[in-house]
Design a protein around this motif. Structure first.
Motif, PDB file in Angstrom:
ATOM      1  N   GLU A 155      55.942  28.999  17.850  1.00  0.00           N
ATOM      2  CA  GLU A 155      56.554  29.648  16.705  1.00  0.00           C
ATOM      3  C   GLU A 155      57.765  30.456  17.132  1.00  0.00           C
ATOM      4  OE1 GLU A 155      51.981  30.103  16.188  1.00  0.00           O
ATOM      5  OE2 GLU A 155      53.467  30.341  17.778  1.00  0.00           O
ATOM      6  N   SER A 156      58.683  30.634  16.198  1.00  0.00           N
ATOM      7  CA  SER A 156      59.839  31.488  16.422  1.00  0.00           C
ATOM      8  C   SER A 156      60.355  31.982  15.078  1.00  0.00           C
ATOM      9  CB  SER A 156      60.951  30.740  17.167  1.00  0.00           C
ATOM     10  OG  SER A 156      61.392  29.629  16.402  1.00  0.00           O
ATOM     11  N   GLY A 157      61.231  32.968  15.132  1.00  0.00           N
ATOM     12  CA  GLY A 157      61.882  33.434  13.920  1.00  0.00           C
ATOM     13  C   GLY A 157      61.416  34.765  13.384  1.00  0.00           C
ATOM     14  N   GLY A 158      60.385  35.332  14.001  1.00  0.00           N
ATOM     15  CA  GLY A 158      59.913  36.622  13.534  1.00  0.00           C
ATOM     16  C   GLY A 158      60.900  37.732  13.854  1.00  0.00           C
ATOM     17  N   GLY A 159      60.622  38.924  13.310  1.00  0.00           N
ATOM     18  CA  GLY A 159      61.493  40.045  13.583  1.00  0.00           C
ATOM     19  C   GLY A 159      61.160  41.245  12.733  1.00  0.00           C
ATOM     20  N   LEU A 160      62.002  42.247  12.834  1.00  0.00           N
ATOM     21  CA  LEU A 160      61.862  43.488  12.060  1.00  0.00           C
ATOM     22  C   LEU A 160      62.907  43.472  10.949  1.00  0.00           C
ATOM     23  CD1 LEU A 160      60.841  46.383  11.597  1.00  0.00           C
ATOM     24  CD2 LEU A 160      62.489  47.129  13.327  1.00  0.00           C
ATOM     25  N   VAL A 161      62.438  43.558   9.726  1.00  0.00           N
ATOM     26  CA  VAL A 161      63.334  43.547   8.575  1.00  0.00           C
ATOM     27  C   VAL A 161      62.921  44.637   7.594  1.00  0.00           C
ATOM     28  CG1 VAL A 161      63.833  41.076   8.780  1.00  0.00           C
ATOM     29  CG2 VAL A 161      61.931  41.851   7.342  1.00  0.00           C
ATOM     30  N   GLN A 162      63.764  44.845   6.602  1.00  0.00           N
ATOM     31  CA  GLN A 162      63.449  45.797   5.550  1.00  0.00           C
ATOM     32  C   GLN A 162      62.845  45.080   4.347  1.00  0.00           C
ATOM     33  OE1 GLN A 162      67.187  47.839   4.847  1.00  0.00           O
ATOM     34  NE2 GLN A 162      66.682  49.394   6.375  1.00  0.00           N
ATOM     35  N   ALA A 163      62.120  45.827   3.561  1.00  0.00           N
ATOM     36  CA  ALA A 163      61.556  45.267   2.338  1.00  0.00           C
ATOM     37  C   ALA A 163      62.663  44.659   1.489  1.00  0.00           C
ATOM     38  CB  ALA A 163      60.809  46.341   1.567  1.00  0.00           C
ATOM     39  N   GLY A 164      62.380  43.460   0.955  1.00  0.00           N
ATOM     40  CA  GLY A 164      63.363  42.746   0.166  1.00  0.00           C
ATOM     41  C   GLY A 164      64.185  41.737   0.948  1.00  0.00           C
ATOM     42  N   ASP A 165      64.149  41.838   2.267  1.00  0.00           N
ATOM     43  CA  ASP A 165      64.889  40.903   3.124  1.00  0.00           C
ATOM     44  C   ASP A 165      64.167  39.562   3.216  1.00  0.00           C
ATOM     45  OD1 ASP A 165      66.231  43.267   5.592  1.00  0.00           O
ATOM     46  OD2 ASP A 165      66.825  42.763   3.532  1.00  0.00           O
ATOM     47  N   SER A 166      64.819  38.629   3.920  1.00  0.00           N
ATOM     48  CA  SER A 166      64.261  37.291   4.124  1.00  0.00           C
ATOM     49  C   SER A 166      64.186  36.969   5.608  1.00  0.00           C
ATOM     50  CB  SER A 166      65.123  36.237   3.433  1.00  0.00           C
ATOM     51  OG  SER A 166      65.169  36.444   2.043  1.00  0.00           O
ATOM     52  N   LEU A 167      63.267  36.094   5.952  1.00  0.00           N
ATOM     53  CA  LEU A 167      63.148  35.536   7.298  1.00  0.00           C
ATOM     54  C   LEU A 167      62.724  34.087   7.177  1.00  0.00           C
ATOM     55  CD1 LEU A 167      61.174  38.152   9.476  1.00  0.00           C
ATOM     56  CD2 LEU A 167      63.518  37.381   9.859  1.00  0.00           C
ATOM     57  N   ARG A 168      63.089  33.290   8.178  1.00  0.00           N
ATOM     58  CA  ARG A 168      62.590  31.929   8.248  1.00  0.00           C
ATOM     59  C   ARG A 168      61.893  31.722   9.574  1.00  0.00           C
ATOM     60  NH1 ARG A 168      65.330  25.902   8.055  1.00  0.00           N
ATOM     61  NH2 ARG A 168      66.041  26.477  10.134  1.00  0.00           N
ATOM     62  N   LEU A 169      60.625  31.382   9.500  1.00  0.00           N
ATOM     63  CA  LEU A 169      59.845  31.074  10.693  1.00  0.00           C
ATOM     64  C   LEU A 169      59.908  29.582  10.965  1.00  0.00           C
ATOM     65  CD1 LEU A 169      56.643  33.229  10.084  1.00  0.00           C
ATOM     66  CD2 LEU A 169      58.840  33.907  11.068  1.00  0.00           C
ATOM     67  N   SER A 170      59.836  29.253  12.233  1.00  0.00           N
ATOM     68  CA  SER A 170      59.852  27.862  12.645  1.00  0.00           C
ATOM     69  C   SER A 170      58.663  27.592  13.563  1.00  0.00           C
ATOM     70  CB  SER A 170      61.155  27.539  13.381  1.00  0.00           C
ATOM     71  OG  SER A 170      61.161  26.231  13.880  1.00  0.00           O
ATOM     72  N   CYS A 171      58.087  26.410  13.429  1.00  0.00           N
ATOM     73  CA  CYS A 171      56.998  25.978  14.299  1.00  0.00           C
ATOM     74  C   CYS A 171      57.378  24.618  14.866  1.00  0.00           C
ATOM     75  CB  CYS A 171      55.704  25.890  13.533  1.00  0.00           C
ATOM     76  SG  CYS A 171      54.327  25.187  14.477  1.00  0.00           S
ATOM     77  N   ALA A 172      57.546  24.558  16.177  1.00  0.00           N
ATOM     78  CA  ALA A 172      57.867  23.306  16.849  1.00  0.00           C
ATOM     79  C   ALA A 172      56.595  22.711  17.413  1.00  0.00           C
ATOM     80  CB  ALA A 172      58.883  23.545  17.953  1.00  0.00           C
ATOM     81  N   ALA A 173      56.348  21.433  17.109  1.00  0.00           N
ATOM     82  CA  ALA A 173      55.134  20.748  17.562  1.00  0.00           C
ATOM     83  C   ALA A 173      55.479  19.655  18.550  1.00  0.00           C
ATOM     84  CB  ALA A 173      54.397  20.159  16.368  1.00  0.00           C
ATOM     85  N   SER A 174      54.610  19.466  19.523  1.00  0.00           N
ATOM     86  CA  SER A 174      54.807  18.386  20.477  1.00  0.00           C
ATOM     87  C   SER A 174      53.455  17.843  20.900  1.00  0.00           C
ATOM     88  CB  SER A 174      55.575  18.868  21.710  1.00  0.00           C
ATOM     89  OG  SER A 174      54.845  19.873  22.372  1.00  0.00           O
ATOM     90  N   GLY A 175      53.465  16.629  21.378  1.00  0.00           N
ATOM     91  CA  GLY A 175      52.254  16.054  21.934  1.00  0.00           C
ATOM     92  C   GLY A 175      51.537  15.062  21.044  1.00  0.00           C
ATOM     93  N   ARG A 176      51.767  15.053  19.755  1.00  0.00           N
ATOM     94  CA  ARG A 176      51.101  14.111  18.872  1.00  0.00           C
ATOM     95  C   ARG A 176      52.050  13.682  17.769  1.00  0.00           C
ATOM     96  NH1 ARG A 176      45.461  13.377  18.820  1.00  0.00           N
ATOM     97  NH2 ARG A 176      44.652  13.987  20.851  1.00  0.00           N
TER      98      ARG A 176
END
Length: 122
Positions: A6-27
């Protein structure tokens, strides 16, 4: 076994946006049932959003419906979670989970990532 990062987390203020990403491998990504879960300190893990490998429907927890959007990119073996209008109660460690040919978006899951922290200040 599927490796998930996973990646994309962080510290933000209420009302803000974030996009998390999950990279998969092996199957084969297209055979995976996948989901996002989160766990806040002192609380049980909570299902956030997920999908079943053979269907197009995406399921959301009531607490995030209309604010979060899950998407999948089969070509690049990635799953995303677009989080808008974040609230302090969204603060948690967010995990990506996957299992081959799973029948339910809510689990059970065989493979988990290490998590990415999302902190929302009020």
């Amino acid at each position: 076994q599927v490796q998930l990062i996973e990646s994309g987390g962080g510290l933000v203020q209420a009302g803000d946006s974030l996009r998390l990403s999950c990279a998969a491998s092996g199957r084969s990504f297209s055979s995976l049932t996948m989901a996002w879960f989160r766990q806040a300190p002192g609380k049980e893990p909570e299902f956030v959003a997920g999908f079943v490998w053979s269907a197009y429907n995406i399921y959301y927890a009531d607490s995030v419906k209309d604010r979060f959007t899950l998407s999948r990119d089969n070509a690049n073996k990635r799953m995303y979670l677009q989080m808008n209008n974040l609230k302090a109660e969204d603060t948690a460690l967010y995990y990506c989970a996957a299992t081959m040919y799973g029948n339910s978006a809510r689990g059970p899951y065989d493979d988990w990532g290490q998590g990415t922290q999302v902190t929302v200040s009020a």
